[in-house]
Design an enzyme around this catalytic site. Structure first.
Site, short mmCIF file in Angstrom:
data_model
loop_
_atom_site.label_atom_id
_atom_site.label_comp_id
_atom_site.label_asym_id
_atom_site.label_seq_id
_atom_site.Cartn_x
_atom_site.Cartn_y
_atom_site.Cartn_z
CG ASN A 1 -1.89 1.15 1.24
OD1 ASN A 1 -1.81 2.06 0.42
ND2 ASN A 1 -2.81 1.13 2.19
CG HIS B 1 -12.96 3.69 3.09
ND1 HIS B 1 -13.70 4.73 3.63
CD2 HIS B 1 -11.67 4.04 3.22
CE1 HIS B 1 -12.87 5.67 4.06
NE2 HIS B 1 -11.63 5.26 3.83
NE ARG C 1 -9.83 12.87 3.86
CZ ARG C 1 -9.71 11.60 3.49
NH1 ARG C 1 -10.77 10.92 3.10
NH2 ARG C 1 -8.54 11.01 3.54
#
Length: 394
Positions: free
Chosen positions: A7, A179, A238
């Site tokens: 990742n 996700h 956010r």
């Protein structure tokens, strides 16, 4: 089969070596602060933990460090790079082109590059990880697992925005969702646990980034994140859903550029903007001590979750299970309690004692009278990536 799960973030590299099909995790590691002289490298094998602070100026140097560690006689897990038979890469944005796990070739890399505009912080780093891995693990199959792929089953009524049709046709502006690897993993675990192929499930992924997905019979039909990973729930930094008029107001009234407003909404808002802190544990602790801003932030965040639960229950036309997952979802009993409060009319009733249980296994936290199962399911995106990679090759 040894699969390296990689990742690659903008300034980080997370990795695991997983033996398949047994799903045995042989080692876990992370490099943070790539591009700095004081990058942090950690590596875990069984009970042994190793850490080091050193200069890692780019992803290539980082992956070379990881490879050297994997080959180390004491803390490594392989003898040669050829023992890695596949590298599973998390790629954040697959657009509308990728609806499943894909073997990487030049065309796939070109398509990932074309999506840079939709995920400017993630896709360039993901592609860098792929290109470097190709030069090191030359005999391994390189495989892309897209965060957006699980949501490609959404109907048009869920993904199209009410803007001129040409923007969808020419520029592919639509909701994609993110996700997906996590939502897919926990929903499949829930379906297996419940023993019901026909099911209505809401998956709630609560971490620094947050999202919710309505899942009908194993397929995503609606999700809270859209073109980018900024809308929907209130997150660590956010804002989540916001009236677009606020953007133009900030630009005009405060003379902010589009880039400055984007930075505010992505990096200075959410829990951080409301409290000055982005860590929910710290916010929860201060809230219990009377900090009004922290109490307000928790109320706002849980209210947003409840609003989506109601909306998704309507879209699903019923609800069998509610899933909490990811760092906050798995560990914050307070957020779970607040999110489920006053939802008895939907058949959602939390058991306060069960909600305090901490477990690495699937845990039911609903009351005896609750009509809806409330499940805490630890997510494992790395296992899901390894599983999808293995299934593709076999």
């Amino acid at each position: 089969m040894n699969i390296l799960v990689l990742n690659a973030g903008s300034s980080s590299l997370k990795y695991q070596v997983i033996e398949m099909p047994s799903e045995t995790v042989k080692c876990v590691g992370l490099i943070e602060r790539i591009g700095m002289d004081d990058a942090i490298f950690t590596h875990e094998k069984s009970e042994d933990k190793y850490s080091e602070i050193l200069p890692i100026l780019n992803h290539k140097v980082g992956l070379q460090k990881i490879t050297k560690t994997l080959l180390d006689a004491k803390i490594g897990v392989i003898n040669t790079v050829d023992e890695i038979e596949a590298v599973g890469h998390r790629v954040v944005h697959g657009g509308s082109k990728f609806s499943k796990t894909t073997l990487i070739n030049k065309e796939v890399k070109d398509n990932i590059r074309e999506l840079f505009d939709l995920a400017p912080l993630h896709n360039p780093a993901n592609l860098t990880g792929i290109e470097i891995a190709e030069t090191i693990f030359t005999s391994a199959k390189q495989i892309a697992i897209f965060d957006t792929a699980f949501h490609q089953t959404m109907p048009k009524v869920a993904y199209q925005y009410a803007i001129p049709n040409s923007y969808l046709e020419d520029y592919k502006i639509r909701a994609y969702g993110f996700h997906g690897t996590s939502h897919k993993y926990v929903s499949e675990k829930a379906i297996e646990y419940l023993g019901e192929k026909s099911s209505n499930i809401i998956s709630i992924h609560l971490g620094n980034g947050c999202s919710m997905t309505a899942i009908k019979d194993g397929k995503s039909i609606e999700t809270s994140l859209g073109l980018g990973p900024t809308n929907g729930l209130i997150m660590g930094t956010r804002a989540g859903d916001i009236d677009q008029s606020v953007i133009f107001f900030l630009m005009k009234k405060l003379n902010k550029s589009a880039e400055e407003v984007n930075n505010i909404l992505q990096k200075e808002s959410g829990l951080k903007g409301l409290t000055g802190f982005s860590d929910l544990r710290e916010i929860s602790e201060k809230a219990t001590k009377g900090n009004l801003n922290c109490q307000n932030a928790l109320n706002l965040a849980s209210h947003r979750i409840k609003k989506y639960i109601g909306a998704y229950a309507a879209i699903l036309n019923g609800l069998d299970a509610l899933i909490f997952t990811a760092g906050i979802g798995e560990n914050s009993g307070l957020m779970r309690e607040m999110a489920c409060e006053n939802l008895e009319f939907l058949g959602i009733e939390l058991d306060e004692l069960k909600n305090k249980i901490r477990s690495k296994e699937i845990t039911e936290i609903q009351s005896k009278t609750s009509k809806v199962k409330i499940l805490v399911i630890p997510t494992n995106e790395e296992i899901e990536i390894a599983k999808q990679s293995y299934q593709l090759l076999k």
